[in-house]
Motif scaffolding. Structure first.
Motif, PDB file in Angstrom:
ATOM      1  N   PHE A  50       0.869  -1.152  -0.023  1.00 40.79           N
ATOM      2  CA  PHE A  50      -0.022   0.012   0.066  1.00 40.79           C
ATOM      3  C   PHE A  50       1.024   1.244   0.080  1.00 40.79           C
ATOM      4  O   PHE A  50       1.974   1.263   0.535  1.00 40.79           O
ATOM      5  N   ASP A  51       0.573   2.269  -0.593  1.00 37.15           N
ATOM      6  CA  ASP A  51       1.359   3.488  -0.767  1.00 37.15           C
ATOM      7  C   ASP A  51       0.976   4.473   0.363  1.00 37.15           C
ATOM      8  O   ASP A  51       0.354   3.945   1.383  1.00 37.15           O
ATOM      9  N   GLU A  52       1.703   5.516   0.347  1.00 39.96           N
ATOM     10  CA  GLU A  52       1.404   6.425   1.739  1.00 39.96           C
ATOM     11  C   GLU A  52       0.006   6.694   1.832  1.00 39.96           C
ATOM     12  O   GLU A  52      -0.377   7.150   3.177  1.00 39.96           O
ATOM     13  N   GLU A  53      -0.652   6.736   1.115  1.00 40.79           N
ATOM     14  CA  GLU A  53      -2.319   7.223   1.165  1.00 40.79           C
ATOM     15  C   GLU A  53      -3.209   5.824   1.393  1.00 40.79           C
ATOM     16  O   GLU A  53      -4.052   6.209   1.600  1.00 40.79           O
ATOM     17  N   ALA A  79     -13.683   5.097   5.084  1.00 43.51           N
ATOM     18  CA  ALA A  79     -13.634   6.541   5.016  1.00 43.51           C
ATOM     19  C   ALA A  79     -13.400   7.287   6.449  1.00 43.51           C
ATOM     20  O   ALA A  79     -12.655   8.088   6.657  1.00 43.51           O
ATOM     21  N   VAL A  80     -14.248   6.870   7.400  1.00 39.93           N
ATOM     22  CA  VAL A  80     -14.461   7.483   8.767  1.00 39.93           C
ATOM     23  C   VAL A  80     -12.821   7.077   9.418  1.00 39.93           C
ATOM     24  O   VAL A  80     -12.121   7.892   9.827  1.00 39.93           O
ATOM     25  N   LEU A  81     -12.200   5.778   9.120  1.00 39.01           N
ATOM     26  CA  LEU A  81     -11.173   5.692   9.755  1.00 39.01           C
ATOM     27  C   LEU A  81     -10.179   6.365   9.225  1.00 39.01           C
ATOM     28  O   LEU A  81      -9.024   6.515   9.847  1.00 39.01           O
ATOM     29  N   ASN A  82     -10.179   6.700   8.007  1.00 43.06           N
ATOM     30  CA  ASN A  82      -8.944   7.569   7.115  1.00 43.06           C
ATOM     31  C   ASN A  82      -9.011   9.117   7.535  1.00 43.06           C
ATOM     32  O   ASN A  82      -8.360   9.638   6.795  1.00 43.06           O
ATOM     33  N   ALA A  83     -10.382   9.488   7.980  1.00 46.54           N
ATOM     34  CA  ALA A  83     -10.569  10.714   8.215  1.00 46.54           C
ATOM     35  C   ALA A  83      -9.278  11.412   9.098  1.00 46.54           C
ATOM     36  O   ALA A  83      -8.842  10.696  10.215  1.00 46.54           O
ATOM     37  N   PRO A  84      -8.899  12.518   9.019  1.00 47.85           N
ATOM     38  CA  PRO A  84      -7.878  13.325   9.871  1.00 47.85           C
ATOM     39  C   PRO A  84      -8.293  13.341  11.220  1.00 47.85           C
ATOM     40  O   PRO A  84      -7.236  13.194  12.059  1.00 47.85           O
ATOM     41  N   GLN A  85      -9.649  13.316  11.535  1.00 52.38           N
ATOM     42  CA  GLN A  85     -10.187  13.277  12.944  1.00 52.38           C
ATOM     43  C   GLN A  85      -9.879  12.215  13.762  1.00 52.38           C
ATOM     44  O   GLN A  85      -9.216  12.059  14.679  1.00 52.38           O
ATOM     45  N   SER A  86     -10.317  11.038  12.880  1.00 51.17           N
ATOM     46  CA  SER A  86      -9.859   9.671  13.413  1.00 51.17           C
ATOM     47  C   SER A  86      -8.496   9.586  13.520  1.00 51.17           C
ATOM     48  O   SER A  86      -8.094   8.855  14.746  1.00 51.17           O
TER      49      SER A  86
END
Length: 181
Positions: A29-32, A103-110
């Motif tokens: 997996f890449d950095e993103e 998407a939620v787990l990848n969110a900046p807030q998470s």
């Protein structure tokens, strides 16, 4: 989290060059957190690996190391098993879209919340109990779809921008080499 998804770890085995089950590891997996299928590794199907086969909609989450990301597995990728670095989150209900969970787990807030939760002296890690205690809002399915569409669109725009930067750097290098001659 524990109320909306079953949480388990992936399988720890040594991959082989040829096999019939894709063995997913963080280095693929890449950095993103985008899967790079050209980095494939495999394991053989046996009784043990059969228990760990991913199901359509399983969400892989890396809770160790510097790169925290979630990724949604789809059966179209072929039979696969996640390595033990991943938490495998399997939604308990059709009331949550797996892509929404990712998407939620990848969110900046998470990610910020995880950094506060996690620990480790040398390697950052999140414990299964900490992940299970994470509060996840589950809006109606239509809203989840909108959030996934927004997240997917954002990721596509980032990929395009990265490709443009790569091409601009290459063009700069070519022009500079011609100018300096």
């Amino acid at each position: 989290m524990k109320d909306i998804a079953n949480i388990r770890f992936g399988l720890h085995v040594v991959p082989i060059e040829r096999g019939n089950i894709l063995y997913l590891q963080v280095r693929q997996f890449d950095e993103e957190g985008r899967w790079m299928p050209e980095e494939e590794e495999y394991i053989s199907y046996d009784e043990k690996s059969a228990e760990f086969l991913l199901k359509d909609g399983d969400v892989l989450f890396v809770g160790k190391g510097n790169r925290l990301f979630a990724w949604c597995y789809r059966e179209e990728y072929g039979p696969a098993v996640a390595s033990s670095i991943f938490f495998v989150l399997r939604p308990k209900s059709s009331a949550i879209y797996p892509e929404y969970l990712a998407a939620v787990l990848n969110a900046p807030q998470s990610k910020s919340a995880f950094r506060q939760l996690g620990g480790g002296t040398n390697i950052f890690s999140i414990r299964k109990s900490e992940l299970g205690a994470l509060e996840i809002t589950v809006p109606p399915l239509k809203r989840q779809q909108q959030i996934v569409a927004f997240s997917t669109g954002h990721a596509a725009e980032i990929r395009i921008a990265e490709e443009m930067i790569r091409q601009k750097k290459e063009l700069y290098k070519i022009i500079m080499s011609k100018i300096i001659r």
